[in-house]
Enzyme design. Structure first.
Site, mmCIF file in Angstrom:
data_model
loop_
_atom_site.group_PDB
_atom_site.id
_atom_site.type_symbol
_atom_site.label_atom_id
_atom_site.label_comp_id
_atom_site.label_asym_id
_atom_site.label_seq_id
_atom_site.Cartn_x
_atom_site.Cartn_y
_atom_site.Cartn_z
ATOM 1 N N ASP A 167 41.975 47.231 38.164
ATOM 2 C CA ASP A 167 42.731 46.813 39.339
ATOM 3 C C ASP A 167 42.948 45.309 39.346
ATOM 4 O OD1 ASP A 167 42.992 49.265 41.257
ATOM 5 O OD2 ASP A 167 40.930 49.348 40.563
ATOM 6 N N SER A 168 41.893 44.566 39.021
ATOM 7 C CA SER A 168 41.970 43.107 39.084
ATOM 8 C C SER A 168 42.916 42.552 38.033
ATOM 9 C CB SER A 168 40.573 42.496 38.932
ATOM 10 O OG SER A 168 39.724 42.941 39.973
#
Length: 394
Positions: A167-168
């Site tokens: 996600d990051s």
């Protein structure tokens, strides 16, 4: 104010990828309005440890953002968002492809009123392709993108990195893409869509894996703590049970290390003079270095390696990070008030010399800025009261 202080951003995402993307912009001054569901809010508010109903993670993930609670499924709520977007530079969203279109908030619909709009669309598999409609969280992106396959030890199941790295990574690519699109807009006057797939963000980090496979069919496998083909680069256990990470893979550094730990014959061995030779002797070198580390404590090992100018370090826990003087000197440990408690947040990255980012406020209460933002969009007090009564906003 930060270098992005002239940008208005509307965040329609939840959980990690979209909100982290918008958080990075907010940390550098962008005016970020986060749209949340009335009465519920972003599910991240309830994840892990809570303080007065909000997670500690929330206070970091939503810092510098304004919270507006709007029902996106109601026509009146959709109109609120359209008014917001008409004034915005960037929209960040991470719904499943097609969801915004169902709510009449897709890019084509919004760009008719604001052709300068840049929309960052983060999803598991992207906006096109045969998998686009499948749900895809970070764990799936990490698996499909190749990261999980090479993480762990060869005799055990693949493991996850201890954070939501997929996600990051997608969020950071989202920020990069948004700023590229804004730069292009200064030349053309037109916005565009930034399409970021989680699995592609992970895949982009896979270094030489694809070229090596394409060249001779090589498939990189799990190798535990070692860095295959780059020797010596590994993690070793010391006498006191702690671990030291050593990266002595440059030719000159290897020589310095061998002399530093009392093995000058290895430093002068022509078979070990370059990485290709050392790779052929990986097991032998790992045993030699491992035996030396096992004979000294971590602090003793670090002292010897520092004197020899060998890149090395201990493996930090969060407790080590919080008390480390270098983290503190670099402003990476921020302290804020949270009621009667102290809230410790990570500092801002990267460090800009002239227009640094900063924390203006921690993550807000659900709907804390709803009335303020609605008034700025031209809604009268009576209109705002009516929307509240209809549970369209909160």
């Amino acid at each position: 104010m930060g270098p992005l202080a002239d940008l208005k951003v509307v965040e329609l995402g939840t959980l990690i990828a979209g909100p982290y993307c918008a958080r990075l912009m907010a940390e550098f001054g962008a005016d970020v309005v986060k749209v949340e569901t009335p009465g519920e809010g972003d599910p991240l508010r309830k994840w892990r440890k809570l303080h007065e109903g909000n997670s500690l993670w929330w206070y970091a993930q939503a810092r510098n953002k304004k919270s507006v609670a709007v029902n996106l499924k109601a026509p009146e709520g959709q109109e609120v968002v359209r008014r917001l977007v008409a004034q915005a530079d960037i929209v960040v969203e991470n719904f499943r492809p097609g969801t915004l279109e169902k709510w009449n908030l897709g890019y084509e619909q919004l760009a008719k009123e604001n052709p300068r709009l840049v929309m960052v669309r983060l999803s598991g598999f992207g906006q096109t392709g045969p998998y686009k409609d499948q749900p895809g969280f970070g764990a799936i992106g990490e698996s499909m993108g190749g990261m999980r396959y090479i993480t762990g030890y060869p005799d055990r199941a693949p493991v996850r990195v201890g954070i939501s790295i997929g996600d990051s990574l997608a969020a950071m690519f989202g920020v990069i893409g948004a700023l590229m699109a804004i730069h292009n807009r200064t030349k053309t006057g037109k916005g565009q869509v930034v399409d970021v797939a989680l699995y592609e963000a992970v895949f982009a980090m896979m270094e030489s894996m694809l070229p090596e496979y394409g060249y001779d069919g090589s498939v990189r496998e799990r190798t535990g703590s070692a860095l295959p083909g780059i020797v010596p680069s590994n993690t070793y256990r010391c006498k006191d049970g702690q671990y030291v990470v050593i990266g002595a893979n440059a030719d000159s550094i290897f020589k310095r290390m061998m002399r530093g730990i009392g093995l000058p014959a290895l430093a002068d061995d022509p078979e070990l003079a370059d990485n290709a030779g050392r790779t052929r002797h990986t097991e032998r070198l790992d045993k030699v270095i491992g035996d030396w580390c096992a004979s000294v404590t971590l602090d003793e090992a670090l002292a010897v390696l520092a004197k020899a100018e060998v890149p090395s370090g201990r493996i930090y826990s969060i407790a080590d990070i919080a008390k480390d003087l270098h983290f503190q000197a670099r402003g990476m440990i921020e302290r804020h008030k949270l009621g009667e408690r102290e809230l410790v947040l990570p500092g801002i990255v990267p460090k800009l010399s002239e227009t640094p980012g900063g924390t203006k406020w921690i993550g807000p209460r659900l709907g804390e800025h709803t009335d303020e933002v609605l008034a700025s969009l031209g809604y009268s007090a009576a209109d705002i009261a009516r929307l509240h009564a209809a549970a369209t906003v909160g």
